[in-house]
Design a protein around this motif. Structure first.
Motif, mmCIF file in Angstrom:
data_model
loop_
_atom_site.group_PDB
_atom_site.id
_atom_site.type_symbol
_atom_site.label_atom_id
_atom_site.label_comp_id
_atom_site.label_asym_id
_atom_site.label_seq_id
_atom_site.Cartn_x
_atom_site.Cartn_y
_atom_site.Cartn_z
ATOM 1 N N TYR A 28 2.307 4.897 1.089
ATOM 2 C CA TYR A 28 2.510 5.559 2.368
ATOM 3 C C TYR A 28 1.465 6.636 2.566
ATOM 4 N N GLY A 29 0.978 6.746 3.786
ATOM 5 C CA GLY A 29 0.084 7.842 4.154
ATOM 6 C C GLY A 29 0.888 8.949 4.829
ATOM 7 N N HIS A 30 0.220 10.048 5.172
ATOM 8 C CA HIS A 30 0.909 11.162 5.823
ATOM 9 C C HIS A 30 1.559 10.732 7.130
ATOM 10 N N GLY A 31 0.853 9.939 7.907
ATOM 11 C CA GLY A 31 1.410 9.466 9.175
ATOM 12 C C GLY A 31 2.623 8.581 8.975
ATOM 13 N N ASP A 32 2.574 7.743 7.955
ATOM 14 C CA ASP A 32 3.718 6.881 7.654
ATOM 15 C C ASP A 32 4.944 7.715 7.322
ATOM 16 N N LEU A 33 4.748 8.739 6.499
ATOM 17 C CA LEU A 33 5.879 9.592 6.096
ATOM 18 C C LEU A 33 6.452 10.356 7.287
ATOM 19 N N ARG A 34 5.598 10.802 8.206
ATOM 20 C CA ARG A 34 6.104 11.486 9.394
ATOM 21 C C ARG A 34 6.954 10.545 10.250
ATOM 22 N N ARG A 35 6.515 9.286 10.366
ATOM 23 C CA ARG A 35 7.269 8.319 11.178
ATOM 24 C C ARG A 35 8.603 7.943 10.532
ATOM 25 N N LEU A 36 8.659 7.997 9.210
ATOM 26 C CA LEU A 36 9.914 7.682 8.526
ATOM 27 C C LEU A 36 10.932 8.774 8.791
ATOM 28 N N ARG B 110 0.844 -1.190 0.000
ATOM 29 C CA ARG B 110 0.000 0.000 0.000
ATOM 30 C C ARG B 110 0.886 1.250 0.000
#
Length: 85
Positions: free
Chosen positions: A77-85, A75
């Motif tokens: 990446y969502g906004h939250g995923d990118l922030r965690r990266l 899937r």
């Protein structure tokens, strides 16, 4: 000194952004898949592409050539995923 390959040794080719190899006749992509699917091949091909349907949409001749690559979909990446990266 060059490395010596022994019988059974495999070569792993990992291509990120594989969809950037798209050309009018798809010669490069077809050659890569055929190289990996040759009966005596020692090549393992892992391709990463943004186009989820790259193999089916752009490379319809693979089936006729006896190449049936396995595909794995991840899937986006969502906004939250990118922030965690």
């Amino acid at each position: 000194k060059a490395a010596t390959r022994r019988p059974g040794d495999m070569v792993l080719v990992v291509l990120d952004e594989m969809d950037h190899l798209v050309t009018k006749g798809q010669e490069v992509l077809y050659n890569l898949f055929q190289m990996a699917y040759h009966p005596d091949s020692t090549v393992l091909l892992v391709g990463v592409a943004n186009s989820i349907d790259l193999v089916h949409r752009l490379l319809p001749r693979l089936h006729a050539l006896g190449c049936q690559p396995d595909t794995v979909h991840f899937r986006a990446y969502g906004h939250g995923d990118l922030r965690r990266l």
